[in-house]
Design an enzyme around this catalytic site. Structure first.
Site, short mmCIF file in Angstrom:
data_model
loop_
_atom_site.label_atom_id
_atom_site.label_comp_id
_atom_site.label_asym_id
_atom_site.label_seq_id
_atom_site.Cartn_x
_atom_site.Cartn_y
_atom_site.Cartn_z
N TYR A 79 69.97 14.15 19.04
CA TYR A 79 68.76 14.52 19.76
C TYR A 79 69.02 14.74 21.25
O TYR A 79 68.09 14.80 22.04
CB TYR A 79 67.69 13.43 19.57
CG TYR A 79 67.09 13.46 18.20
CD1 TYR A 79 65.86 14.08 17.96
CD2 TYR A 79 67.76 12.92 17.11
CE1 TYR A 79 65.32 14.13 16.69
CE2 TYR A 79 67.23 12.96 15.83
CZ TYR A 79 66.01 13.57 15.63
OH TYR A 79 65.47 13.63 14.36
N HIS A 125 59.51 19.33 14.78
CA HIS A 125 60.47 18.26 15.04
C HIS A 125 61.35 18.56 16.25
O HIS A 125 61.96 17.65 16.82
CB HIS A 125 61.35 18.05 13.80
CG HIS A 125 62.05 16.73 13.77
ND1 HIS A 125 61.39 15.53 13.64
CD2 HIS A 125 63.37 16.43 13.87
CE1 HIS A 125 62.26 14.54 13.66
NE2 HIS A 125 63.46 15.05 13.80
N HIS A 166 65.59 5.10 17.26
CA HIS A 166 66.77 5.34 16.44
C HIS A 166 67.50 4.03 16.17
O HIS A 166 67.55 3.14 17.03
CB HIS A 166 67.74 6.30 17.13
CG HIS A 166 67.30 7.72 17.08
ND1 HIS A 166 67.37 8.57 18.16
CD2 HIS A 166 66.77 8.46 16.07
CE1 HIS A 166 66.91 9.76 17.81
NE2 HIS A 166 66.54 9.71 16.56
N ARG A 198 57.70 10.95 16.07
CA ARG A 198 57.76 11.75 14.84
C ARG A 198 56.33 12.16 14.46
O ARG A 198 55.37 11.51 14.86
CB ARG A 198 58.38 10.94 13.71
CG ARG A 198 59.81 10.45 13.99
CD ARG A 198 60.31 9.56 12.85
NE ARG A 198 61.69 9.14 13.03
CZ ARG A 198 62.07 8.02 13.62
NH1 ARG A 198 61.15 7.19 14.13
NH2 ARG A 198 63.36 7.70 13.73
N ARG A 240 60.80 16.53 19.36
CA ARG A 240 61.47 15.22 19.44
C ARG A 240 62.87 15.39 20.04
O ARG A 240 63.34 14.53 20.80
CB ARG A 240 61.53 14.61 18.04
CG ARG A 240 62.07 13.21 17.98
CD ARG A 240 61.70 12.62 16.61
NE ARG A 240 62.60 11.56 16.21
CZ ARG A 240 62.55 10.31 16.63
NH1 ARG A 240 61.62 9.96 17.51
NH2 ARG A 240 63.40 9.40 16.19
#
Length: 387
Positions: A367, A332, A358, A218, A335
């Protein structure tokens, strides 16, 4: 001064004349306790009228003790804003810790903006119809995500008020009101688009893009990395691995500056190994753009010592993504790229969760994106059947 007169017996309650000439009324309530009238009376007729009104309320089951009446008046005077402030001060996470600074900032933003119409309303006076009309007006602005967040906060505050018996029913009864589907999905870059971004961005941020894209960090995790968090292993003089210890994250709070704390969840504390093809860029970055001390930030701001503001970084990010034809892409999305590419190697869902930090499978699945390898994968399936 004359002595007070004896209590006068009544069919309900009792009266007595005070030395002042005024009358005091008392009665025994359904709770078995003797209660005094809240004030004295000029005439006996007024005092008796008070006792009759109490007797009528008892008969209609609407009587409340003086203490309960006082509490009710206090509840009726309690505004939503006042209770919300108290509510914020008593919130803790599942580990018994105060809310994160970013969470508190977001709650205060929602209270100050979308929830502002309720601020001075008595907490107990807000109705379901009022909440439904408010939500509809917010949805009409097109801000569906903010509407869902604001409704979710409103619902949580009223749930606590109900639990604490400050209200008798919650006005927040809209099914699914705290969830939203915007229809907008984050599309990660293709390999070619990522190559263009890496080639186009200023060299000072090339390693940051690579760490986010191939390590899945992140923004706040990457910009809190320090030299001591980069572990380089060599064998016979050759670099054989580079791993990043992700133990902290940084956020910028308006009016408070940068705040360093743990990652988003316990799962966010992890060690991320980088693929060999980014070694050269990371090592070059350490040599050219990072201080020599263990506490030196890996990706510092322009002064080389402070944290990198995301607004400062975007001045370089926007032109780079434009060069790749992806002006729609947030940072983002890198990611998302990391999660998708890692899963494509054959990593299990649990592997991907561990790499990206996560705490739930649902988050990890968001994701992972389709990679355009359908024909290749089908071909492999055919070969396996043929074998």
């Amino acid at each position: 001064m004359s002595a007070p007169k004896r209590k006068r017996r009544e069919t309900f309650g009792s009266l007595r004349k005070l030395p002042s000439g005024r009358y005091q009324a008392t009665y025994v309530g359904p709770d078995g306790v003797r209660h005094n009238a809240p004030s004295t009376f000029t005439t006996m007729t007024d005092a008796r009228a008070f006792l009759r009104s109490v007797q009528d309320r008892i008969a209609l089951s609407t009587w409340q003790s003086p203490a309960d009446e006082t509490a009710a008046r206090q509840r009726d005077g309690l505004t939503f804003a006042a209770y919300a402030e108290t509510w914020l001060g008593t919130r803790f996470n599942s580990k018994g810790e105060p809310l994160r600074a970013t969470t508190m900032q977001e709650y205060r933003r929602l209270l100050a903006a979308p929830l502002a119409p309720f601020a001075q309303r008595p907490l107990s006076a807000v109705t379901r119809a009022e909440v439904e009309a408010w939500r509809a007006s917010l949805l009409a602005t097109g801000r569906r995500t903010q509407t869902a967040s604001a409704y979710g906060l409103l619902k949580s505050i009223y749930a606590s008020a109900l639990e604490n018996e400050l209200i008798t029913a919650t006005p927040c009864t809209i099914k699914g009101g705290a969830t939203t589907v915007t229809g907008r999905k984050v599309a990660p870059p293709t390999d070619d688009e990522l190559d263009v971004i890496v080639a186009s961005i200023t060299p000072r941020f090339r390693a940051l893009v690579l760490v986010a894209a191939w390590g899945g960090l992140r923004y706040g995790e990457a910009t809190e990395l320090r030299r001591k968090d980069v572990h380089v292993k060599r064998r016979a003089g050759e670099v054989v691995s580079i791993a990043l210890s992700v133990e902290r994250a940084v956020v910028h709070i308006t009016g408070q500056g940068f705040k360093v704390g743990p990652p988003k969840s316990d799962s966010g504390v992890r060690v991320v190994e980088l693929p060999s093809f980014v070694f050269a860029d990371v090592l070059a970055h350490l040599e050219e753009h990072t201080g020599r001390f263990g506490e030196s930030l890996l990706f510092p701001g322009a002064d080389g010592a402070s944290h990198l503001m995301q607004s400062s970084f975007t001045r370089y990010w926007y032109p780079a993504r434009k060069a790749a034809g992806r002006e729609d892409m947030p940072f983002h999305a890198l990611r998302h790229f990391a999660g998708t590419r890692y899963a494509a190697t054959g990593a299990t869902l649990r592997d991907t969760m561990a790499r990206l930090g996560h705490s739930s499978t649902g988050a990890a699945m968001r994701y992972q994106h389709e990679t355009g390898r359908s024909s290749e994968l089908v071909a492999k399936m055919v070969r396996r059947v043929a074998d």
